[in-house]
Scaffold this motif. Sequence first.
Motif, short mmCIF file in Angstrom:
data_model
loop_
_atom_site.label_atom_id
_atom_site.label_comp_id
_atom_site.label_asym_id
_atom_site.label_seq_id
_atom_site.Cartn_x
_atom_site.Cartn_y
_atom_site.Cartn_z
N ASN A 264 0.80 -1.23 0.00
CA ASN A 264 0.00 0.00 0.00
C ASN A 264 0.83 1.27 0.00
N ILE A 265 2.15 1.15 0.04
CA ILE A 265 2.98 2.35 -0.05
C ILE A 265 2.77 3.01 -1.41
N ASP A 266 2.73 4.32 -1.42
CA ASP A 266 2.52 5.09 -2.64
C ASP A 266 3.47 4.58 -3.74
N GLN A 267 2.89 4.29 -4.91
CA GLN A 267 3.68 3.71 -6.00
C GLN A 267 4.82 4.61 -6.43
N SER A 268 4.69 5.92 -6.21
CA SER A 268 5.78 6.82 -6.60
C SER A 268 7.02 6.60 -5.76
N HIS A 269 6.88 5.92 -4.61
CA HIS A 269 8.02 5.65 -3.74
C HIS A 269 8.71 4.32 -4.07
N GLY A 270 8.20 3.59 -5.04
CA GLY A 270 8.75 2.27 -5.36
C GLY A 270 10.22 2.32 -5.72
N LEU A 271 10.99 1.36 -5.18
CA LEU A 271 12.43 1.26 -5.41
C LEU A 271 13.17 2.55 -5.05
N THR A 272 12.66 3.20 -4.00
CA THR A 272 13.39 4.30 -3.38
C THR A 272 13.51 3.98 -1.89
N VAL A 273 14.27 4.79 -1.15
CA VAL A 273 14.40 4.54 0.27
C VAL A 273 13.09 4.80 1.02
N LEU A 274 12.14 5.46 0.38
CA LEU A 274 10.83 5.68 0.98
C LEU A 274 9.88 4.52 0.72
N GLY A 275 10.24 3.63 -0.17
CA GLY A 275 9.34 2.59 -0.64
C GLY A 275 9.33 1.34 0.19
N GLN A 276 9.50 1.47 1.48
CA GLN A 276 9.45 0.33 2.40
C GLN A 276 9.04 0.83 3.77
N GLY A 277 8.63 -0.10 4.63
CA GLY A 277 8.24 0.29 5.97
C GLY A 277 9.34 1.08 6.66
N VAL A 278 8.95 2.09 7.43
CA VAL A 278 9.93 3.03 7.98
C VAL A 278 10.75 2.42 9.10
N SER A 279 10.20 1.44 9.81
CA SER A 279 10.94 0.77 10.88
C SER A 279 10.24 -0.53 11.20
N MET A 280 10.91 -1.40 11.94
CA MET A 280 10.28 -2.67 12.30
C MET A 280 9.17 -2.45 13.32
N GLY A 281 9.29 -1.45 14.19
CA GLY A 281 8.22 -1.17 15.14
C GLY A 281 6.94 -0.76 14.43
N VAL A 282 7.05 0.13 13.45
CA VAL A 282 5.88 0.54 12.69
C VAL A 282 5.36 -0.64 11.86
N HIS A 283 6.28 -1.42 11.30
CA HIS A 283 5.85 -2.62 10.56
C HIS A 283 5.04 -3.55 11.47
N GLU A 284 5.56 -3.79 12.66
CA GLU A 284 4.85 -4.68 13.58
C GLU A 284 3.51 -4.10 14.01
N SER A 285 3.40 -2.78 14.05
CA SER A 285 2.11 -2.20 14.41
C SER A 285 1.04 -2.62 13.42
N GLN A 286 1.42 -2.76 12.16
CA GLN A 286 0.45 -3.17 11.15
C GLN A 286 0.12 -4.65 11.26
#
Length: 489
Positions: A264-286
């Motif tokens: 669900n990350i904005d497609q414009s961020h794909g294959l950039t440093v923004l195109g992945q979860g910002v941290s494991m804590g935030v990832h785990e929140s999801q």
Amino acid sequence: MSALAELLAFQRETEALAQVMGRLGWDQETMMPRGAADQRGDEMAALESVLHARRTDPKLGDWLAKAQAETEAEHAQLRLISRSYDRTRKVPARLAAEIARVTSVAQGKWAEARKTEDLAGFLPVLGKVVALRQEEGAALADGGDAYDALLDGYEPDLTGDEIASLFKAMRPRIVALRERVMAAPPAPELTGHFPKAAQLALSAEIAQAFGYDLARGRIDEAVHPFSSGSFNDVRITTRVDETDPLGALYSTIHEVGHAGYEQNIDQSHGLTVLGQGVSMGVHESQSRIYENQLARSSAFCHWLYGRMVDRFGPLSVAGPDDFARAVNRVASGYIRTEADEVHYNLHIMLRFDLERALMRGDLALGDLEAAWNDRFLSDFGVAVDRPSHGMLQDVHWPVGLFGYFPTYSLGNVYAGCLHAALRADLPALDDDLSRGDLSGALLWLKTRVQTHGGLRPPRQTIEHAIGGPVGEGPLLDYLEAKFLSLYKV
């Protein structure tokens, strides 16, 4: 090209190569022939050498010094690339490659040791992993705390002391809740035989109900469930026990939480440093809010009960209310990934204290099993009966993920905050969940958290989503309200 354009083009290739390396890791845990383990270790080391060279290329420093950002996204990319550049330069290329090689080999040896209960045979390779991560932590810390430096790789700007303080604040209420619930009559238990094919079919159905796009993903089996990849190739795994369908279902939902974030990350961020979860804590929140606050809610369990009956026929529980209690059954089980919400954070606190002591040299590797077993008996009231129920159960230490475990509990805290805000905004949420309709909750999470990827630092990501500060209170309030009601205490 401007310095910024050259930097971002270079970084895009680096991100693409990192995805290739991630795919090698996925293949190793799902499809790779067992005899290929040593070769795969060499392959991972070779690719890590290439990535390390790119991430420390002096051209990055030149571009970073000259690049002029205008948009919020450009500023965020410069911040994250600069952080990676500064951090990676502290680790020698030789060490980075050796960590990749040894952890790849150790992963296969762990899977075999877990199957055969051969902890003694696994300790030598685990010792190599520990030594390498201690060396890396010391290099990253540059005179500071080595464990904090490793933790910073998974949850930026967080320290072990801050985690310890958080756990100190959480523990009394969790222990008190556990004592009250464990003293009550036990909840019913789901028993019977649940064929593997039917479990996998229902898991796929539920995954799609939670928004998982199988056109950009796939579900496979692995020893330890995980999610891998980002952008338009995000894969998950689950594991199946024909006597326990809840393990496969809720492992799948948990991993879909991770995968949904990435997809669900904005497609414009794909294959950039923004195109992945910002941290494991935030990832785990999801993953935790998908698995627990949504999928273990009584409302959703009432809907899931019907799907279970359709797939497996009459169940051993009396009806949807008892099914909900069975899904949320509190018991002192050995396995973290199967732990109920009351016990889960106690599992993490155990691992945090042990790995922090191990990385600091305060606990010898040879004493780790005894320390684990003693702590487990103290916290859970049950003696560990075999290594696969103890320190061999998780893949994290074998693959060198020291500093990762506390992000699970941090994710629970974040999920508690998100859930409170979600409920305030969607007062009819239970009505939706009782129909198996997750669209409102998923859209809220996508809009508030997921679409932004790495745009903001971790804590700011959650604070922006909830419109206020982060704290452990909402999680603990939720746990007490839920389990005191379910257990009528």
